[in-house]
Motif scaffolding. Structure first.
Motif, PDB file in Angstrom:
ATOM      1  N   ASN A   1      54.706  39.495 114.948  1.00 54.47           N
ATOM      2  CA  ASN A   1      53.510  39.984 115.816  1.00 54.47           C
ATOM      3  C   ASN A   1      53.540  41.479 115.240  1.00 54.47           C
ATOM      4  O   ASN A   1      52.310  41.764 115.136  1.00 54.47           O
ATOM      5  N   ALA A   2      54.515  42.193 114.640  1.00 51.39           N
ATOM      6  CA  ALA A   2      54.511  43.584 114.197  1.00 51.39           C
ATOM      7  C   ALA A   2      53.591  43.387 112.852  1.00 51.39           C
ATOM      8  O   ALA A   2      52.977  44.282 112.691  1.00 51.39           O
ATOM      9  N   CYS A   3      53.826  42.295 112.203  1.00 51.10           N
ATOM     10  CA  CYS A   3      53.026  42.262 110.920  1.00 51.10           C
ATOM     11  C   CYS A   3      51.446  42.096 111.131  1.00 51.10           C
ATOM     12  O   CYS A   3      50.687  42.636 110.187  1.00 51.10           O
ATOM     13  N   LEU A   4      51.158  41.448 112.218  1.00 49.89           N
ATOM     14  CA  LEU A   4      49.764  41.544 112.759  1.00 49.89           C
ATOM     15  C   LEU A   4      49.208  43.056 113.038  1.00 49.89           C
ATOM     16  O   LEU A   4      48.098  43.196 112.575  1.00 49.89           O
ATOM     17  N   ALA A   5      50.043  43.833 113.560  1.00 57.21           N
ATOM     18  CA  ALA A   5      49.755  44.859 113.928  1.00 57.21           C
ATOM     19  C   ALA A   5      49.544  45.741 112.373  1.00 57.21           C
ATOM     20  O   ALA A   5      48.639  46.802 112.399  1.00 57.21           O
ATOM     21  N   VAL A   6      50.426  45.583 111.609  1.00 56.74           N
ATOM     22  CA  VAL A   6      50.438  46.207 110.264  1.00 56.74           C
ATOM     23  C   VAL A   6      49.083  45.951 109.545  1.00 56.74           C
ATOM     24  O   VAL A   6      48.613  46.609 108.899  1.00 56.74           O
ATOM     25  N   ASP A   7      48.594  44.699 109.565  1.00 59.47           N
ATOM     26  CA  ASP A   7      47.470  44.272 108.818  1.00 59.47           C
ATOM     27  C   ASP A   7      46.304  45.013 109.500  1.00 59.47           C
ATOM     28  O   ASP A   7      45.374  45.606 108.728  1.00 59.47           O
TER      29      ASP A   7
ATOM     30  N   LEU B   1      46.474  48.220 110.369  1.00 54.77           N
ATOM     31  CA  LEU B   1      46.688  49.641 109.922  1.00 54.77           C
ATOM     32  C   LEU B   1      46.164  49.798 108.542  1.00 54.77           C
ATOM     33  O   LEU B   1      46.060  50.920 108.029  1.00 54.77           O
ATOM     34  N   GLY B   2      45.968  48.582 107.929  1.00 54.05           N
ATOM     35  CA  GLY B   2      45.553  48.637 106.343  1.00 54.05           C
ATOM     36  C   GLY B   2      46.276  48.121 105.294  1.00 54.05           C
ATOM     37  O   GLY B   2      47.530  48.143 105.482  1.00 54.05           O
TER      38      GLY B   2
ATOM     39  N   ASP C   1      47.189  49.876 102.570  1.00 55.58           N
ATOM     40  CA  ASP C   1      48.156  50.794 101.994  1.00 55.58           C
ATOM     41  C   ASP C   1      49.447  50.736 102.850  1.00 55.58           C
ATOM     42  O   ASP C   1      50.458  50.659 102.101  1.00 55.58           O
ATOM     43  N   PHE C   2      49.567  50.847 104.125  1.00 55.75           N
ATOM     44  CA  PHE C   2      50.534  50.522 104.849  1.00 55.75           C
ATOM     45  C   PHE C   2      51.238  49.175 104.600  1.00 55.75           C
ATOM     46  O   PHE C   2      52.445  49.125 104.729  1.00 55.75           O
ATOM     47  N   ARG C   3      50.482  48.300 104.485  1.00 54.71           N
ATOM     48  CA  ARG C   3      51.138  46.852 104.316  1.00 54.71           C
ATOM     49  C   ARG C   3      51.974  46.911 102.941  1.00 54.71           C
ATOM     50  O   ARG C   3      53.033  46.491 102.829  1.00 54.71           O
ATOM     51  N   SER C   4      51.209  47.611 102.036  1.00 52.24           N
ATOM     52  CA  SER C   4      51.722  47.717 100.530  1.00 52.24           C
ATOM     53  C   SER C   4      53.074  48.348 100.623  1.00 52.24           C
ATOM     54  O   SER C   4      54.212  47.955 100.068  1.00 52.24           O
ATOM     55  N   HIS C   5      52.999  49.409 101.379  1.00 50.34           N
ATOM     56  CA  HIS C   5      54.317  50.331 101.626  1.00 50.34           C
ATOM     57  C   HIS C   5      55.508  49.548 102.179  1.00 50.34           C
ATOM     58  O   HIS C   5      56.420  49.696 101.769  1.00 50.34           O
ATOM     59  N   LEU C   6      55.018  48.755 103.266  1.00 53.71           N
ATOM     60  CA  LEU C   6      56.144  48.083 103.853  1.00 53.71           C
ATOM     61  C   LEU C   6      56.653  46.832 103.210  1.00 53.71           C
ATOM     62  O   LEU C   6      57.714  46.956 102.973  1.00 53.71           O
ATOM     63  N   ILE C   7      55.841  46.114 102.195  1.00 49.31           N
ATOM     64  CA  ILE C   7      56.286  45.245 101.474  1.00 49.31           C
ATOM     65  C   ILE C   7      57.253  45.661 100.376  1.00 49.31           C
ATOM     66  O   ILE C   7      58.238  45.303  99.913  1.00 49.31           O
TER      67      ILE C   7
END
Length: 99
Positions: free
Chosen positions: A14-20, A22-23, A25-31
């Protein structure tokens, strides 16, 4: 994190859905952060300045990375959305570090 009270995979999914939301850039940073954590031990063992990091140890490097990837696929990889392609990001990091 408290080992007696682990975070539930559904919470992380569910947190991954929230990250999506946020955009990218944030997803890339998390990965990137996740991949760095997963590859930390690999980088420690196979430093290019050490004997283990030499080219003739490529089979050992690949076997070690294969265990990382299997662990990701069997345990943690399922919490990430498939379109994030986290396993492919891990492979790219392996290639980059092994180069």
């Amino acid at each position: 994190p408290d080992p007696s009270n682990p975070i539930k995979p559904t919470f992380i999914s569910n947190a991954c859905l929230a990250v999506d939301v946020l955009g990218d850039d944030f997803r890339s940073h998390l990965i990137d952060r996740y991949c760095a954590i997963e590859m930390k031990e690999y980088r420690r063992i196979f430093k290019t300045s050490d004997e283990a990091g030499q080219l003739d140890n490529l089979q050992r490097r690949f076997a070690f990375f294969k265990r990382i990837l299997q662990s990701h696929d069997n345990e943690r990889g399922r919490i990430f959305p498939p379109e994030w392609q986290v396993g492919q990001h891990l492979c790219a990091k392996f290639i980059d570090f092994t180069r």
